[in-house]
Each structure stands twice: as C-alpha cells, then as structure tokens.
Design an enzyme around this catalytic site. Structure first.
Site: not given
Ligand SMILES: CC(C)=CCC/C(C)=C/COP(=O)(O)O
Length: 181
Positions: A143, A101
């Site tokens: 995180h 994110h």
């Molecule tokens: C399935 C798709 C298209 C994207 C995944 C996006 C996601 C869940 C990312 C993880 O984010 P963090 O590392 O910030 O938790």
C-alpha cells in the site's frame, strides 16, 4: 511510499524481515478473524460472550463489504513494487485504497479495548498490534501511506457505526435464537 517499502521483496533493504511481516499480515487478515470469531460463537455458553462475538462478526463482515465497495469505486492500483503473493484475496483486492488490513486493525482494536477487560500492558499490546499491522502494509509494498491512513480512519469510524447499531437479544431476537443452545 516506494522508499518505505523496505520489505517489498527478498532483495529489498529489509528483505530478510519479509517472512515476519507476512506473519503480521496474516494476524490482521479477514479469514483468521472471521473463522476465530465464528468458532468462539459456536463454543461460547455465556449469553454475554455470544452478544459480543455476534457483534464482532457483524463488524468484520460490514468492514469487508465496505472496503470492497470503496476499493471497487476508487480502483486505485496497488504500488508497482508490490508482489501479489497475499494469503486469500478476493477480486477487488487487486486495488489498494483503502487498506483492508488497516480498517480491520483499527476496528478490532477499538472493539477489543471497549469490550474486553484487559490489563493495561495487554491494552497497549493491542494498540501496538494495530499500528504494526498498518505500518507493515507499507513496508511490504502492498500500500501507499494514504491507503493505510484512510483505512485506519475508516475502521475507527466504522466501530462507531457498529456501536450505534449494536445487536442485542432485544433488537435482533431471531439472530440470537440461532446461537442459543
Ligand atoms: C477473503 C477475505 C475474507 C478477506 C480478504 C482480506 C484481504 C486480503 C484484505 C486486503 O487487505 P489490504 O487491502 O490491506 O491488502
């Protein structure tokens, strides 16, 4: 980071803010950004808009791949106080470093500021959104601080790569032919 995870559960200090934090989480999730960009690409009838959206799509995909590779290599587990109740995840999302994110927030923020003509208050809002998405990752308990800080740096740097490899009708004519009506 555990002390900052104030929305990590309903019983946490700021547990009542958790639903709002989860809305913020979705605003920085890959699925709405990918679908929204793809939809915009299909709807746009200006070649300038198509070029920007195609490059945004390329940037978002590159970001997903890069984050998945780094998560898979580093394999840092998410904080123990995290509840794994996230909207659409892939297998490497059980890992925490870096925050996907945060990379997306920094990347999209730089992209929007560079390619959209926006009034100053809106530009400030875009930066605030990126910061809030990033801070909410720690508040939700998803995180550690270092995951988010590295994610922001990675997203910031990734934008420079996208800018360097900018796709245009001259450099990628076949790709642009796909989207010309
Ligand atoms: C399935 C798709 C298209 C994207 C995944 C996006 C996601 C869940 C990312 C993880 O984010 P963090 O590392 O910030 O938790």
């Amino acid at each position: 980071s555990k002390r900052l995870g104030v929305c990590a559960g309903e019983g946490s200090a700021w547990g009542s803010a958790r639903p709002l934090m989860k809305v913020i989480e979705i605003s920085g999730h890959g699925v709405p950004w990918l679908l929204g960009t793809f939809y915009g690409l299909c709807q746009s009838d200006s070649s300038a808009a198509r070029e920007v959206l195609l490059n945004l799509l390329f940037a978002l995909l590159l970001d997903l791949v890069l984050v998945a590779v780094v998560k898979g290599l580093v394999k840092r587990p998410r904080p123990t106080h995290n509840k794994m109740d996230m909207f659409v995840t892939i297998s490497v999302d059980k890992y925490s470093f870096p925050s996907g994110h945060a990379t997306r927030a920094a990347l999209v923020c730089r992209f929007i500021l560079r390619h959209l003509v926006l009034a100053v208050p809106l530009r400030v809002l875009v930066v605030l959104w990126a910061l809030i998405v990033s801070i909410s990752r720690v508040m939700l308990g998803r995180h550690n601080m270092t995951d988010v800080l590295f994610g922001l740096l990675l997203g910031y740097a990734l934008y420079s790569v996208v800018e360097h490899c900018w796709l245009s009708p001259l450099s990628a004519p076949a790709l642009f032919a796909l989207w010309s009506h």
